[in-house]
Design an enzyme around this catalytic site. Sequence first.
Site, PDB file in Angstrom:
ATOM      1  CB  SER A 176      -0.989  -0.153   1.340  1.00  0.00           C
ATOM      2  OG  SER A 176      -1.917  -0.763   0.914  1.00  0.00           O
TER       3      SER A 176
HETATM    4  N1  SAH Z   1      -1.020  -5.093   3.999  1.00  0.00           N
HETATM    5  C1  SAH Z   1       0.590  -5.328   3.050  1.00  0.00           C
HETATM    6  C2  SAH Z   1      -0.503  -5.494   1.604  1.00  0.00           C
HETATM    7  C3  SAH Z   1      -1.605  -6.099   1.151  1.00  0.00           C
HETATM    8  S1  SAH Z   1      -1.944  -5.832  -0.727  1.00  0.00           S
HETATM    9  C4  SAH Z   1       1.582  -4.572   2.685  1.00  0.00           C
HETATM   10  O1  SAH Z   1       1.766  -4.072   3.992  1.00  0.00           O
HETATM   11  O2  SAH Z   1       1.909  -4.802   2.041  1.00  0.00           O
HETATM   12  C5  SAH Z   1      -3.665  -7.228   0.158  1.00  0.00           C
HETATM   13  C6  SAH Z   1      -3.289  -8.392   0.442  1.00  0.00           C
HETATM   14  O3  SAH Z   1      -4.557  -8.921   0.985  1.00  0.00           O
HETATM   15  C7  SAH Z   1      -2.542  -9.342  -1.052  1.00  0.00           C
HETATM   16  O4  SAH Z   1      -1.034 -10.149  -0.062  1.00  0.00           O
HETATM   17  C8  SAH Z   1      -3.548 -10.336  -0.891  1.00  0.00           C
HETATM   18  O5  SAH Z   1      -3.149 -11.918  -1.178  1.00  0.00           O
HETATM   19  C9  SAH Z   1      -4.532 -10.532   0.355  1.00  0.00           C
HETATM   20  N2  SAH Z   1      -5.625 -11.232   0.503  1.00  0.00           N
HETATM   21  C10 SAH Z   1      -6.930 -10.766   0.315  1.00  0.00           C
HETATM   22  N3  SAH Z   1      -7.923 -12.004   0.872  1.00  0.00           N
HETATM   23  C11 SAH Z   1      -7.500 -12.181   1.856  1.00  0.00           C
HETATM   24  C12 SAH Z   1      -8.005 -12.929   2.041  1.00  0.00           C
HETATM   25  N4  SAH Z   1      -9.417 -13.506   2.195  1.00  0.00           N
HETATM   26  N5  SAH Z   1      -7.342 -13.215   3.783  1.00  0.00           N
HETATM   27  C13 SAH Z   1      -5.762 -13.588   3.892  1.00  0.00           C
HETATM   28  N6  SAH Z   1      -5.374 -12.618   2.508  1.00  0.00           N
HETATM   29  C14 SAH Z   1      -5.976 -11.903   1.450  1.00  0.00           C
END
Ligand code: SAH
Length: 221
Positions: A69
Amino acid sequence: MTGSGQPDEESAAERKMRFLYALRSRGVTDARVLTAMERIDRGHFVRGLFAERAYEDMPLPIACGQTISQPSVVGLMTQALNVQPRDTVLEVGTGSGYQAAILSLLARRVYTVDRHRRLVKEAGEIFRDLGLVNIVPMVADGSFGLPDQAPFDRIIVTAAAEDPPGPLLAQLKIGGIMVLPVGQSDTVQSLIKVTRLAQGYDYEELRPVRFVPLVEGLGNE
Ligand code: SAH
C-alpha cells in the site's frame, strides 16, 4: 529532492525527511505512528525493479500480483486504528509485511494472515531479520478471521470486501476497532472505521481508497 534533482543522489537522511514530510502533509500527524514509520524502512519490503521507488508515496507491485500500500494510506489506517501498547491486533492481508511491521512497534502482538503462502513466507523472513518477534504470520483465508486467537483489540483489513466480513465483526472485542476498505473492487471503495459497542457497532466513513479485492480461499502460490 537535492540540487542535482536526482532522487538516487539523495542521502538516506534527506530521503527519510522527505518521506516523513509527505506523510505529514497527507494527514498522518500521530507522533507514535510517525515514529514507527520512521523506524521501519519500507525499502526492506519492496524488491526488484521497484526497490528504488520504495520511498515514494505510491503503492507498488509485489509478488503474487499484489501491492504494497501507499505509505500515507498505511499511516492513516494505522492512525485510525489507535493501537495501544497492550493490544492484540489481527491484520488480514500480509502482502509485503510492511503494515504488520509498523503495527508490531505499537502493539503487544500482531497476527497477520495472507491467502498466499509465498507472501507469508517472505514477510516472515523479513520480520525475523528485523527482530520483530511479536508478529505471528500465518497462511489463512482472513475473511474468517482467526477464531483460535480471537477476540482482538484491533483488526485491520488491507484488501477490499463488499461489506465487513461477519466473522471479523464477531472477533472484535467490545470497545475494539476495525479499519477496512469496503466496496466493489476497481470502483469506489471507502475506508471505514468500525467500533464495537456494548451493543452493536458504530461505523465511520474515513475517505475514498483503492485496494486489491479480498478473495475467498487460499492462493496457489
Ligand atoms: N498490508 C500489505 C498490503 C496488502 S495487499 C502490505 O503492507 O504490504 C492485500 C493482500 O491481501 C494481498 O497480499 C492478498 O493476497 C491478501 N488477501 C486477499 N484476500 C485475502 C483473504 N481472503 N485472506 C487473506 N489474505 C487475503
